[in-house]
Design a protein around this motif. Structure first.
Motif, PDB file in Angstrom:
ATOM      1  N   PHE A 154       0.852  -1.199   0.000  1.00 57.74           N
ATOM      2  CA  PHE A 154       0.000   0.000   0.000  1.00 57.74           C
ATOM      3  C   PHE A 154       0.878   1.236   0.000  1.00 57.74           C
ATOM      4  O   PHE A 154       1.796   1.375   0.820  1.00 57.74           O
ATOM      5  CB  PHE A 154      -0.924   0.049   1.213  1.00 57.74           C
ATOM      6  CG  PHE A 154      -1.777   1.287   1.248  1.00 57.74           C
ATOM      7  CD1 PHE A 154      -2.930   1.378   0.486  1.00 57.74           C
ATOM      8  CD2 PHE A 154      -1.394   2.386   2.017  1.00 57.74           C
ATOM      9  CE1 PHE A 154      -3.702   2.540   0.493  1.00 57.74           C
ATOM     10  CE2 PHE A 154      -2.156   3.542   2.036  1.00 57.74           C
ATOM     11  CZ  PHE A 154      -3.314   3.623   1.268  1.00 57.74           C
ATOM     12  N   TYR A 192       0.723   5.505   0.054  1.00 54.46           N
ATOM     13  CA  TYR A 192      -0.024   6.756   0.162  1.00 54.46           C
ATOM     14  C   TYR A 192       0.330   7.688  -0.998  1.00 54.46           C
ATOM     15  O   TYR A 192      -0.469   8.520  -1.411  1.00 54.46           O
ATOM     16  CB  TYR A 192       0.286   7.438   1.493  1.00 54.46           C
ATOM     17  CG  TYR A 192      -0.336   6.746   2.685  1.00 54.46           C
ATOM     18  CD1 TYR A 192      -1.682   6.905   2.991  1.00 54.46           C
ATOM     19  CD2 TYR A 192       0.427   5.926   3.519  1.00 54.46           C
ATOM     20  CE1 TYR A 192      -2.256   6.285   4.090  1.00 54.46           C
ATOM     21  CE2 TYR A 192      -0.132   5.301   4.625  1.00 54.46           C
ATOM     22  CZ  TYR A 192      -1.477   5.475   4.904  1.00 54.46           C
ATOM     23  OH  TYR A 192      -2.042   4.853   5.989  1.00 54.46           O
ATOM     24  N   SER A 193       1.551   7.529  -1.494  1.00 56.81           N
ATOM     25  CA  SER A 193       2.033   8.280  -2.646  1.00 56.81           C
ATOM     26  C   SER A 193       3.219   7.498  -3.193  1.00 56.81           C
ATOM     27  O   SER A 193       3.696   6.550  -2.539  1.00 56.81           O
ATOM     28  CB  SER A 193       2.474   9.692  -2.231  1.00 56.81           C
ATOM     29  OG  SER A 193       3.666   9.629  -1.466  1.00 56.81           O
ATOM     30  N   ALA A 197       3.719   2.453   2.603  1.00 59.96           N
ATOM     31  CA  ALA A 197       3.523   2.124   4.015  1.00 59.96           C
ATOM     32  C   ALA A 197       3.521   0.626   4.289  1.00 59.96           C
ATOM     33  O   ALA A 197       3.866   0.198   5.393  1.00 59.96           O
ATOM     34  CB  ALA A 197       2.215   2.732   4.511  1.00 59.96           C
ATOM     35  N   THR A 255      -1.829   1.407   9.321  1.00 60.62           N
ATOM     36  CA  THR A 255      -2.175   1.236   7.904  1.00 60.62           C
ATOM     37  C   THR A 255      -2.666  -0.177   7.657  1.00 60.62           C
ATOM     38  O   THR A 255      -3.678  -0.389   6.969  1.00 60.62           O
ATOM     39  CB  THR A 255      -0.952   1.540   7.020  1.00 60.62           C
ATOM     40  OG1 THR A 255      -0.554   2.894   7.227  1.00 60.62           O
ATOM     41  CG2 THR A 255      -1.280   1.333   5.556  1.00 60.62           C
ATOM     42  N   LYS A 294      -6.210  -0.668   9.099  1.00 62.64           N
ATOM     43  CA  LYS A 294      -7.272  -0.042   8.307  1.00 62.64           C
ATOM     44  C   LYS A 294      -7.586  -0.825   7.033  1.00 62.64           C
ATOM     45  O   LYS A 294      -8.614  -0.569   6.388  1.00 62.64           O
ATOM     46  CB  LYS A 294      -6.890   1.395   7.972  1.00 62.64           C
ATOM     47  CG  LYS A 294      -6.928   2.307   9.199  1.00 62.64           C
ATOM     48  CD  LYS A 294      -6.465   3.718   8.875  1.00 62.64           C
ATOM     49  CE  LYS A 294      -6.485   4.595  10.124  1.00 62.64           C
ATOM     50  NZ  LYS A 294      -5.978   5.955   9.857  1.00 62.64           N
ATOM     51  N   HIS A 295      -6.746  -1.786   6.685  1.00 65.85           N
ATOM     52  CA  HIS A 295      -7.067  -2.677   5.566  1.00 65.85           C
ATOM     53  C   HIS A 295      -8.052  -3.774   5.974  1.00 65.85           C
ATOM     54  O   HIS A 295      -8.664  -4.403   5.108  1.00 65.85           O
ATOM     55  CB  HIS A 295      -5.796  -3.325   5.013  1.00 65.85           C
ATOM     56  CG  HIS A 295      -5.051  -2.460   4.037  1.00 65.85           C
ATOM     57  ND1 HIS A 295      -4.316  -1.361   4.420  1.00 65.85           N
ATOM     58  CD2 HIS A 295      -4.939  -2.547   2.683  1.00 65.85           C
ATOM     59  CE1 HIS A 295      -3.787  -0.802   3.348  1.00 65.85           C
ATOM     60  NE2 HIS A 295      -4.144  -1.491   2.284  1.00 65.85           N
ATOM     61  N   LEU A 330      -8.871   1.329   4.075  1.00 67.87           N
ATOM     62  CA  LEU A 330      -7.850   1.438   3.030  1.00 67.87           C
ATOM     63  C   LEU A 330      -7.909   0.174   2.185  1.00 67.87           C
ATOM     64  O   LEU A 330      -8.270  -0.901   2.685  1.00 67.87           O
ATOM     65  CB  LEU A 330      -6.453   1.600   3.634  1.00 67.87           C
ATOM     66  CG  LEU A 330      -6.188   2.871   4.447  1.00 67.87           C
ATOM     67  CD1 LEU A 330      -4.799   2.811   5.062  1.00 67.87           C
ATOM     68  CD2 LEU A 330      -6.346   4.122   3.593  1.00 67.87           C
ATOM     69  N   SER A 390      -2.834  -1.312  -2.656  1.00 66.44           N
ATOM     70  CA  SER A 390      -2.326  -0.902  -3.966  1.00 66.44           C
ATOM     71  C   SER A 390      -2.008  -2.134  -4.798  1.00 66.44           C
ATOM     72  O   SER A 390      -2.102  -2.111  -6.029  1.00 66.44           O
ATOM     73  CB  SER A 390      -1.074  -0.036  -3.794  1.00 66.44           C
ATOM     74  OG  SER A 390      -1.331   1.085  -2.983  1.00 66.44           O
TER      75      SER A 390
END
Length: 264
Positions: free
Chosen positions: A10, A12-13, A18, A44, A47-48, A53, A56
């Motif tokens: 995953f 964030y950018s 993360a 992180t 939250k999956h 979230l 990715s």
């Protein structure tokens, strides 16, 4: 229901990745504490588990539900989540209303809602505060309100992010008792925490994270003897483990009973 995290990355950018190819399977009824320094990827990952979230790359499933294909609202019937900051979660005008919101939206009957709320408030010690506005309570109590709101939903999976922050010894003891009750009920509990002693004493499985990866995963007696891995994750063993090491009593001692046996 099983929770399966399969090779999840995953970002964030492009510059902030993360989670890096994280894989983890949690069986029904397990108690799992995820530890590591700030920025390790713990929250992180948490939250999956309820779809807040989405990976990715890779896949997360809760039972038969792929979190990429279901909204957090749909997953909420299976995964309760108590946020690290209760003020991100609380919005009702009374403690009772906060605790009732989840079960009402899950379709509980009026009787089931009242029963679930009563049990949740008793577990968190908030029965006498039922009609108070949450924001009139101390921050440590607001954290308990957030726990009650999640507990009342009676989900098979319960995720708590930093539950002991701001709690005194009595508060930590109460949260420990909540974990024990959930374990006895056969519910899965996943905690994100920096409180290492709390994790060692209340969770049968410890997952150590650093830099978005899992470094170790196993029973606390095994994980907390892995000095090199703990150092890499910037995590210290429980206090009693450090004392035992100073006294050359051996590794893997995480509670007073094991300590006394080693001394004797």
């Amino acid at each position: 229901m099983d929770i399966i995290v399969n090779n999840v990355t995953f970002a964030y950018s492009p510059e902030v990745v993360a989670l890096k190819e994280v894989s983890l399977t949690i069986q029904p009824g397990e108690t799992v504490a995820i530890i590591g320094e700030n920025g390790a990827g713990k929250s992180t990952l948490a939250k999956h588990l309820n779809g807040l979230l989405r990976p990715s790359a890779g896949r997360v499933t809760v039972g038969e539900m792929d979190t990429r294909e279901h909204s957090p609202a749909e997953l909420a019937a299976n995964v309760g989540f108590a946020f690290q900051n209760p003020d991100d979660q609380l919005f009702k005008r009374s403690v009772h209303a906060e605790a009732a919101f989840g079960p009402e939206n899950l379709g509980f009957s009026d009787e089931e809602v009242e029963s679930a709320v009563a049990v949740a408030l008793e577990m968190t010690g908030l029965t006498a505060d039922a009609e108070k506005h949450p924001h009139d309570l101390h921050s440590s109590q607001r954290r308990l309100v957030a726990l009650a709101a999640s507990l009342a939903m009676r989900t098979p999976v319960f995720v708590i992010d930093e539950p002991t922050i701001g709690q005194d010894a009595a508060g930590v003891g109460r949260i420990s008792e909540i974990v024990r009750q959930l374990r006895e009920d056969g519910r899965t509990v996943v905690a994100i925490s920096h409180h290492i002693d709390f994790c060692a004493l209340n969770f049968a499985r410890i997952v150590v994270m650093a830099d978005g990866r899992i470094l170790s995963d196993g029973p606390p007696e095994e994980v907390f003897r892995q000095e090199a891995i703990l150092a890499e994750a910037h995590v210290e063993p429980p206090q009693i483990s450090r004392l035992a090491a100073e006294l050359d009593l051996g590794g893997g001692i995480i509670d007073s009973e094991a300590f006394l046996q080693a001394v004797g």
